[in-house]
Motif scaffolding. Sequence first.
Motif, PDB file in Angstrom:
ATOM      1  N   GLU A 186       0.894  -1.258   0.017  1.00  0.00           N
ATOM      2  CA  GLU A 186      -0.036  -0.097   0.169  1.00  0.00           C
ATOM      3  C   GLU A 186       1.030   1.162  -0.158  1.00  0.00           C
ATOM      4  OE1 GLU A 186      -3.549   2.167   2.629  1.00  0.00           O
ATOM      5  OE2 GLU A 186      -3.165  -0.204   3.115  1.00  0.00           O
ATOM      6  N   SER A 187       1.982   1.181   0.837  1.00  0.00           N
ATOM      7  CA  SER A 187       2.932   2.565   0.754  1.00  0.00           C
ATOM      8  C   SER A 187       3.429   2.750  -0.380  1.00  0.00           C
ATOM      9  CB  SER A 187       3.939   2.236   1.914  1.00  0.00           C
ATOM     10  OG  SER A 187       3.244   2.231   3.133  1.00  0.00           O
ATOM     11  N   LEU A 188       3.938   1.506  -1.277  1.00  0.00           N
ATOM     12  CA  LEU A 188       4.598   1.723  -2.576  1.00  0.00           C
ATOM     13  C   LEU A 188       3.818   2.371  -3.501  1.00  0.00           C
ATOM     14  CD1 LEU A 188       6.848   1.224  -4.078  1.00  0.00           C
ATOM     15  CD2 LEU A 188       6.190  -0.982  -4.774  1.00  0.00           C
ATOM     16  N   VAL A 189       2.387   1.968  -3.663  1.00  0.00           N
ATOM     17  CA  VAL A 189       1.428   2.113  -4.398  1.00  0.00           C
ATOM     18  C   VAL A 189       1.104   3.801  -4.317  1.00  0.00           C
ATOM     19  CG1 VAL A 189      -1.099   2.010  -5.442  1.00  0.00           C
ATOM     20  CG2 VAL A 189       0.539  -0.011  -4.893  1.00  0.00           C
ATOM     21  N   PHE A 190       1.031   4.346  -2.835  1.00  0.00           N
ATOM     22  CA  PHE A 190       0.773   5.458  -2.608  1.00  0.00           C
ATOM     23  C   PHE A 190       2.121   6.477  -3.157  1.00  0.00           C
ATOM     24  CE2 PHE A 190       0.902   9.171   0.539  1.00  0.00           C
ATOM     25  CZ  PHE A 190      -0.118   9.745   0.163  1.00  0.00           C
ATOM     26  N   VAL A 191       2.979   6.074  -2.748  1.00  0.00           N
ATOM     27  CA  VAL A 191       4.236   6.748  -3.297  1.00  0.00           C
ATOM     28  C   VAL A 191       4.306   6.967  -4.831  1.00  0.00           C
ATOM     29  CG1 VAL A 191       6.844   6.821  -3.712  1.00  0.00           C
ATOM     30  CG2 VAL A 191       5.716   6.137  -1.406  1.00  0.00           C
ATOM     31  N   VAL A 192       4.159   5.835  -5.742  1.00  0.00           N
ATOM     32  CA  VAL A 192       4.111   6.103  -6.884  1.00  0.00           C
ATOM     33  C   VAL A 192       2.896   6.992  -7.554  1.00  0.00           C
ATOM     34  CG1 VAL A 192       3.683   4.705  -9.118  1.00  0.00           C
ATOM     35  CG2 VAL A 192       5.087   3.815  -7.353  1.00  0.00           C
ATOM     36  N   SER A 193       1.828   6.822  -6.972  1.00  0.00           N
ATOM     37  CA  SER A 193       0.639   7.772  -7.280  1.00  0.00           C
ATOM     38  C   SER A 193       1.024   9.235  -6.974  1.00  0.00           C
ATOM     39  CB  SER A 193      -0.569   7.395  -6.669  1.00  0.00           C
ATOM     40  OG  SER A 193      -1.016   6.098  -6.912  1.00  0.00           O
ATOM     41  N   SER A 194       1.553   9.440  -5.906  1.00  0.00           N
ATOM     42  CA  SER A 194       1.854  10.982  -5.462  1.00  0.00           C
ATOM     43  C   SER A 194       2.754  11.595  -6.434  1.00  0.00           C
ATOM     44  CB  SER A 194       2.512  10.816  -3.975  1.00  0.00           C
ATOM     45  OG  SER A 194       1.615  10.256  -2.902  1.00  0.00           O
ATOM     46  N   ILE A 195       4.032  10.756  -6.701  1.00  0.00           N
ATOM     47  CA  ILE A 195       4.920  11.189  -7.832  1.00  0.00           C
ATOM     48  C   ILE A 195       4.182  11.530  -9.111  1.00  0.00           C
ATOM     49  CG2 ILE A 195       6.786  10.535  -9.218  1.00  0.00           C
ATOM     50  CD1 ILE A 195       7.730   8.939  -6.822  1.00  0.00           C
ATOM     51  N   PHE A 196       3.172  10.717  -9.489  1.00  0.00           N
ATOM     52  CA  PHE A 196       2.473  10.812 -10.704  1.00  0.00           C
ATOM     53  C   PHE A 196       1.607  12.361 -10.664  1.00  0.00           C
ATOM     54  CE2 PHE A 196      -1.809  10.928 -12.717  1.00  0.00           C
ATOM     55  CZ  PHE A 196      -1.330  10.749 -13.969  1.00  0.00           C
ATOM     56  N   PHE A 197       0.931  12.436  -9.536  1.00  0.00           N
ATOM     57  CA  PHE A 197       0.344  13.874  -9.418  1.00  0.00           C
ATOM     58  C   PHE A 197       0.991  14.974  -9.106  1.00  0.00           C
ATOM     59  CE2 PHE A 197      -3.330  10.514  -8.248  1.00  0.00           C
ATOM     60  CZ  PHE A 197      -4.009  10.816  -9.244  1.00  0.00           C
ATOM     61  N   TYR A 198       1.907  14.719  -8.461  1.00  0.00           N
ATOM     62  CA  TYR A 198       3.107  15.993  -8.428  1.00  0.00           C
ATOM     63  C   TYR A 198       3.663  16.321  -9.680  1.00  0.00           C
ATOM     64  CZ  TYR A 198       7.003  18.555  -6.261  1.00  0.00           C
ATOM     65  OH  TYR A 198       7.631  19.545  -5.814  1.00  0.00           O
ATOM     66  N   ARG A 199       3.817  15.407 -10.638  1.00  0.00           N
ATOM     67  CA  ARG A 199       4.319  15.831 -12.015  1.00  0.00           C
ATOM     68  C   ARG A 199       2.995  16.119 -12.662  1.00  0.00           C
ATOM     69  NH1 ARG A 199       8.941  13.899 -14.317  1.00  0.00           N
ATOM     70  NH2 ARG A 199       8.007  13.427 -16.065  1.00  0.00           N
ATOM     71  N   TYR A 200       1.968  15.623 -12.517  1.00  0.00           N
ATOM     72  CA  TYR A 200       0.699  16.247 -13.217  1.00  0.00           C
ATOM     73  C   TYR A 200       0.773  17.877 -12.916  1.00  0.00           C
ATOM     74  CZ  TYR A 200      -4.212  16.865 -14.095  1.00  0.00           C
ATOM     75  OH  TYR A 200      -5.677  17.270 -14.737  1.00  0.00           O
ATOM     76  N   ASN A 201       0.975  18.043 -11.996  1.00  0.00           N
ATOM     77  CA  ASN A 201       0.730  19.604 -11.568  1.00  0.00           C
ATOM     78  C   ASN A 201       2.010  20.311 -12.053  1.00  0.00           C
ATOM     79  OD1 ASN A 201      -1.269  20.265  -9.603  1.00  0.00           O
ATOM     80  ND2 ASN A 201      -0.820  18.265  -9.028  1.00  0.00           N
ATOM     81  N   GLY A 202       2.800  19.729 -12.960  1.00  0.00           N
ATOM     82  CA  GLY A 202       3.972  20.477 -13.527  1.00  0.00           C
ATOM     83  C   GLY A 202       5.252  20.551 -12.676  1.00  0.00           C
ATOM     84  N   LEU A 203       5.202  19.417 -11.738  1.00  0.00           N
ATOM     85  CA  LEU A 203       6.392  19.715 -10.826  1.00  0.00           C
ATOM     86  C   LEU A 203       7.526  18.573 -10.958  1.00  0.00           C
ATOM     87  CD1 LEU A 203       4.517  21.005  -7.727  1.00  0.00           C
ATOM     88  CD2 LEU A 203       5.896  22.290  -9.301  1.00  0.00           C
ATOM     89  N   SER A 204       8.441  18.423 -10.621  1.00  0.00           N
ATOM     90  CA  SER A 204       9.444  17.282 -10.645  1.00  0.00           C
ATOM     91  C   SER A 204      10.330  17.085  -9.639  1.00  0.00           C
ATOM     92  CB  SER A 204      10.396  17.813 -11.792  1.00  0.00           C
ATOM     93  OG  SER A 204      11.279  16.491 -12.134  1.00  0.00           O
ATOM     94  N   LEU A 205      10.616  15.717  -9.041  1.00  0.00           N
ATOM     95  CA  LEU A 205      11.303  15.657  -8.049  1.00  0.00           C
ATOM     96  C   LEU A 205      12.799  15.794  -8.450  1.00  0.00           C
ATOM     97  CD1 LEU A 205       8.893  13.679  -7.593  1.00  0.00           C
ATOM     98  CD2 LEU A 205      10.439  11.818  -6.710  1.00  0.00           C
ATOM     99  N   PHE A 206      13.144  15.934  -9.700  1.00  0.00           N
ATOM    100  CA  PHE A 206      14.603  16.262  -9.912  1.00  0.00           C
ATOM    101  C   PHE A 206      14.791  17.831  -9.696  1.00  0.00           C
ATOM    102  CE2 PHE A 206      13.444  12.656 -12.559  1.00  0.00           C
ATOM    103  CZ  PHE A 206      14.283  11.648 -12.321  1.00  0.00           C
ATOM    104  N   THR A 207      13.926  18.670  -9.305  1.00  0.00           N
ATOM    105  CA  THR A 207      14.419  19.985  -9.228  1.00  0.00           C
ATOM    106  C   THR A 207      14.526  20.167  -7.550  1.00  0.00           C
ATOM    107  OG1 THR A 207      11.874  20.562  -8.792  1.00  0.00           O
ATOM    108  CG2 THR A 207      12.780  20.978 -11.015  1.00  0.00           C
ATOM    109  N   TRP A 208      14.392  19.318  -6.682  1.00  0.00           N
ATOM    110  CA  TRP A 208      14.338  19.318  -5.569  1.00  0.00           C
ATOM    111  C   TRP A 208      15.831  19.340  -5.041  1.00  0.00           C
ATOM    112  CZ3 TRP A 208      11.362  14.581  -3.278  1.00  0.00           C
ATOM    113  CH2 TRP A 208       9.987  14.554  -3.313  1.00  0.00           C
ATOM    114  N   LYS A 209      16.299  20.375  -4.182  1.00  0.00           N
ATOM    115  CA  LYS A 209      17.671  20.773  -3.816  1.00  0.00           C
ATOM    116  C   LYS A 209      17.888  20.612  -2.353  1.00  0.00           C
ATOM    117  CE  LYS A 209      18.063  24.275  -7.687  1.00  0.00           C
ATOM    118  NZ  LYS A 209      16.744  23.927  -8.230  1.00  0.00           N
ATOM    119  N   ILE A 210      18.983  20.164  -2.074  1.00  0.00           N
ATOM    120  CA  ILE A 210      19.487  20.029  -0.854  1.00  0.00           C
ATOM    121  C   ILE A 210      20.361  20.877  -0.296  1.00  0.00           C
ATOM    122  CG2 ILE A 210      20.412  18.564   1.349  1.00  0.00           C
ATOM    123  CD1 ILE A 210      19.776  16.211  -0.707  1.00  0.00           C
ATOM    124  N   ARG A 211      20.082  21.800   0.755  1.00  0.00           N
ATOM    125  CA  ARG A 211      20.842  22.982   1.139  1.00  0.00           C
ATOM    126  C   ARG A 211      21.139  22.811   2.757  1.00  0.00           C
ATOM    127  NH1 ARG A 211      18.899  28.517  -0.694  1.00  0.00           N
ATOM    128  NH2 ARG A 211      17.145  28.115   0.692  1.00  0.00           N
TER     129      ARG A 211
END
Length: 432
Positions: free
Chosen positions: A193-218
């Motif tokens: 269930e957790s894995l499916v939730f993560v994959v679905s969340s990433i999909f909707f994040y990208r659907y809103n025009g956002l990307s995990l690859f823009t995350w920056k660590i400071r």
Amino acid sequence: MKLLSASKLVSDFKRIYSNQYFGNTVWLLAENGMRLVSGLFVGVWVVRYLGPEDFGVLSYASSFVVVFAALGSLGVDNILVRELIVQKKNRDYLIGSAFAIKLIGSAVLVLFVSVALWFSPSSAKVNIIVYLIVLSNLLGSFNVISLYFQSQVLSKYQVYASIISIGVSITVKIHFILTERGLFAFASVYAIESLVFVVSSIFFYRYNGLSLFTWKIRRSTITTLFSDSWPLLLSGISISLSMRIDQVMLNYFLDTSSVGLYAAGVKIAEVLVFIPAVIGKSIYPKIVALDMETEQGKLKALIKHIFYLLLAISIGVLISSKFLVDLLYGNDYLESQFVVGILVFTIPLTYLGTITNKLLLKFGLGKVVFVKQFSLALLNIIANLILIPKYGIIGAAFATLIASLVTNLFFELFVPGKRWLFGLKMNALLLR
């Protein structure tokens, strides 16, 4: 006392939230309604299928992990939501840094669970189930996406992901029951269930025009987030202890069958838990901007209506607890009716605690929230030590109720400069 009408309740919700926050709450309620349906039908089927002994093992393993689960987030969740509201331009730095903190927390979680299991008398079977459940917690680092949606009042995307993951979970559980799978299979559902939730969340994040690859660590952002979050980490550990330590202690003093009977009662009582959790989660962005000098009336109206609604429902559940347990679980679980009848009254008290905790966070009093939650956990442990050996699962239920009553109703009375929060609750509950 006047009866509370549905239209009046909706009106007060809208007044405090505005249409945007009201809609956000509806989405969160829809998500938890889905979980409620899943728990009432498939969850109950699983409980009946496994029986008190195996269900007790699964519940004990889950409780064992939950006791340490707060380490996985390192207390950063509410801080991240607050900063995403205030510092919108730094979104990618905030999310990326929070994700890094959560990865560190996940490693700490595994370490602590492993050490605890080393000293635990648990069997090899229980240990394997514990690690299967830990795996689902490791995926929790990606819930920074859900926290972003929460901060932007876009919880519908979080709900979409939840509905997908719950749907998959339901399907898998039904398949396991029909094919007569064992305990390990049902433990693996947590991770699925957790894995499916993560994959679905990433999909909707990208659907809103956002990307995990823009995350920056400071490093400076990590330092800032953690410096604010560590009191909430300690608070989260205290919450985890108060939530599940009773089941761990029941296994120590009694046996896994007693854990199963108690956990079955908890499942019914927790049907209402989503209401305080959803309201607290959805109202937090509004509380951050609330003017307490001019808008206290809105908050008192919300406290009053929801508290008495939950209290009325609690009384109804108490009256029907024997019928509910027999209907849902059958004769093997009849002793669980006493647990249901007692624990259900913690729900309105938890609601009071949730609202005042959010207000304390608004004023930057995370350390006070920690002390409050620590007090709740400590009272619960002490009461369990006294009551479980004498009264078994009923003693454990009363221990939780006593700790919740003392902490959620009276704690703010002892906080210098914030005693007015106790007065706010009392004025609301006395219908002033």
